[in-house]
Design an enzyme around this catalytic site. Structure first.
Site, PDB file in Angstrom:
ATOM      1  N   GLU A  12      53.068  63.609  20.513  1.00 51.41           N
ATOM      2  CA  GLU A  12      53.123  62.279  21.135  1.00 51.41           C
ATOM      3  C   GLU A  12      53.023  62.459  22.652  1.00 51.41           C
ATOM      4  OE1 GLU A  12      57.141  60.808  21.195  1.00 51.41           O
ATOM      5  OE2 GLU A  12      56.508  58.715  21.329  1.00 51.41           O
ATOM      6  N   ASN A  41      51.899  53.026  23.014  1.00 50.49           N
ATOM      7  CA  ASN A  41      52.121  54.454  22.759  1.00 50.49           C
ATOM      8  C   ASN A  41      51.195  54.776  21.591  1.00 50.49           C
ATOM      9  OD1 ASN A  41      53.032  57.005  22.084  1.00 50.49           O
ATOM     10  ND2 ASN A  41      55.188  56.519  22.440  1.00 50.49           N
ATOM     11  N   LYS A  98      52.098  52.986  18.149  1.00 46.93           N
ATOM     12  CA  LYS A  98      53.488  53.144  17.704  1.00 46.93           C
ATOM     13  C   LYS A  98      54.169  51.790  17.479  1.00 46.93           C
ATOM     14  CE  LYS A  98      57.650  55.733  19.054  1.00 46.93           C
ATOM     15  NZ  LYS A  98      58.172  56.667  20.114  1.00 46.93           N
ATOM     16  N   GLU A 123      61.124  53.147  26.272  1.00 45.08           N
ATOM     17  CA  GLU A 123      59.864  52.831  25.585  1.00 45.08           C
ATOM     18  C   GLU A 123      59.720  51.334  25.352  1.00 45.08           C
ATOM     19  OE1 GLU A 123      59.960  56.630  22.672  1.00 45.08           O
ATOM     20  OE2 GLU A 123      58.144  55.444  22.577  1.00 45.08           O
ATOM     21  N   CYS A 149      56.495  59.651  16.367  1.00 45.31           N
ATOM     22  CA  CYS A 149      57.879  59.929  16.716  1.00 45.31           C
ATOM     23  C   CYS A 149      58.915  59.104  15.961  1.00 45.31           C
ATOM     24  CB  CYS A 149      58.055  59.792  18.224  1.00 45.31           C
ATOM     25  SG  CYS A 149      59.473  60.727  18.783  1.00 45.31           S
ATOM     26  N   ASN A 168      58.468  63.367  20.827  1.00 47.72           N
ATOM     27  CA  ASN A 168      59.206  63.824  22.006  1.00 47.72           C
ATOM     28  C   ASN A 168      60.642  63.387  21.762  1.00 47.72           C
ATOM     29  OD1 ASN A 168      57.185  63.834  24.981  1.00 47.72           O
ATOM     30  ND2 ASN A 168      56.381  63.686  22.932  1.00 47.72           N
TER      31      ASN A 168
END
Ligand code: ING
Length: 314
Positions: A47, A110, A127, A146, A172, A197
């Site tokens: 990611e 993302n 994401k 995020e 993730c 991550n």
């Protein structure tokens, strides 16, 4: 005839705030060459693989945030990776921060892409499960913003025919949610590729550190087994400007067993020969969705977001 693929989780060690995209792409190309030497047909990068994990900080301006995003893909910094993939005939997965104009607005996601051995983009995923907070956590040693920097993905959980199999992607935090894998499992996914991550410290609650790696693996092992699919999971790891990310990149079989796992927190290639037939008996027997699922009892899963305790149980 069994369908096989030598796959690699190309774990990345730390990327520091000052590291250029060009220096990172040189590392990605080196890992791809190592993968070619091992006969790999697919390389899975983490990611946000082009930059440091930038959501750990609060920024003063949108321009500072947008400097972490890619407004086109491939671009000047990443084209050498696409060209090397085509030269070597290797497909790859790459996570990055995507800035785009869509529906008349500037959008930020993302994102992860699946690129074929011809260097052409096969598919894109954005994401959906964004962890952390939109506002900074007071007094935390670092942030997880995020929800501030990305929109929720708007592409669903697609799957594609690639490498003679049905392949899905997630990113993730998505891997922690059974819904992620079940949706792709219901579309016939035989392999899910993902990057992560994952900070080695929980800023929200005082949690034993060993649980970070345990939860990382147990959730993917369970989802692999419960959907009879392979999982290729690639970490960005190590200490980025002093902030720790866990490693543990791995390749998990449809049985739920970890078939190969990283031993370091640096750039490291984790490989395994994937046999797509291995998941067939699981999807034909214990997790034969058509035979065993009882969807008439599952409506609450998509009809309700949070917990509601009924009065008699309150
Ligand atoms: N990172 C973490 C992850 O889901 C996290 C955030 C860690 C959430 C541990 C919950 C528990 O692995 C990203 N980037 O989603």
């Amino acid at each position: 005839m069994s369908r096989r693929l030598v796959a690699a989780a190309a774990q990345l060690g730390p990327i520091h705030r000052a590291d250029s995209r060009e220096s990172v792409v040189r590392r990605l190309v080196d890992l791809m060459r190592q993968a070619a030497d091992r006969g790999c047909g697919l390389v899975v990068y983490p990611e946000l693989a082009l930059t440091t994990f930038f959501p750990r900080w609060l920024y003063d301006s949108q321009d500072e945030v947008d400097a972490w995003f890619e407004s086109e893909m491939p671009n000047a910094a990443t084209r050498p990776l696409f060209e090397e993939a085509k030269r070597l005939g290797i497909g790859f997965h790459l996570g990055y921060a995507e800035l785009c104009e869509e529906d008349g607005a500037t959008r930020r996601f993302n994102t992860a892409i699946l690129v074929g051995p011809d260097g052409e983009i096969v598919g894109k995923y954005r994401k959906i499960h964004l962890p952390g907070t939109a506002e900074p956590v007071p007094d935390a040693p670092f942030q997880h913003l995020e929800k501030r920097y990305f929109e929720v993905g708007n592409l669903g959980f697609p799957v594609w025919r690639a490498h003679d199999a049905i392949v899905g992607m997630c990113i993730c935090n998505d891997r922690r949610w059974p819904e992620t894998f079940r949706v792709m499992g219901l579309k016939g996914a035989e392999m899910v590729v993902l990057g992560y991550n994952t900070p080695d410290f929980n800023i929200h609650v005082d949690e034993p550190k060993h649980l970070r790696m345990f939860h990382n693996h147990v959730t993917m092992q369970a989802n692999a087994y419960q959907n009879g699919c392979w999982v290729i999971a690639s970490a960005k790891a190590g200490h980025e400007d002093g902030f720790g990310l866990i490693g543990g990149s791995c390749i998990i079989a449809p049985t739920g067993e970890i078939a190969s796992v990283a031993m370091t927190e640096d750039d490291e290639l984790v490989t395994c020969e994937v046999d797509f037939s291995l998941g067939e008996y699981i999807r034909r027997t214990v997790f034969n969705f058509e035979k065993h699922r009882r969807i008439e009892h599952y409506g609450i899963i998509t009809g309700q977001t949070g917990v509601v305790v009924s009065p008699e149980n309150g």
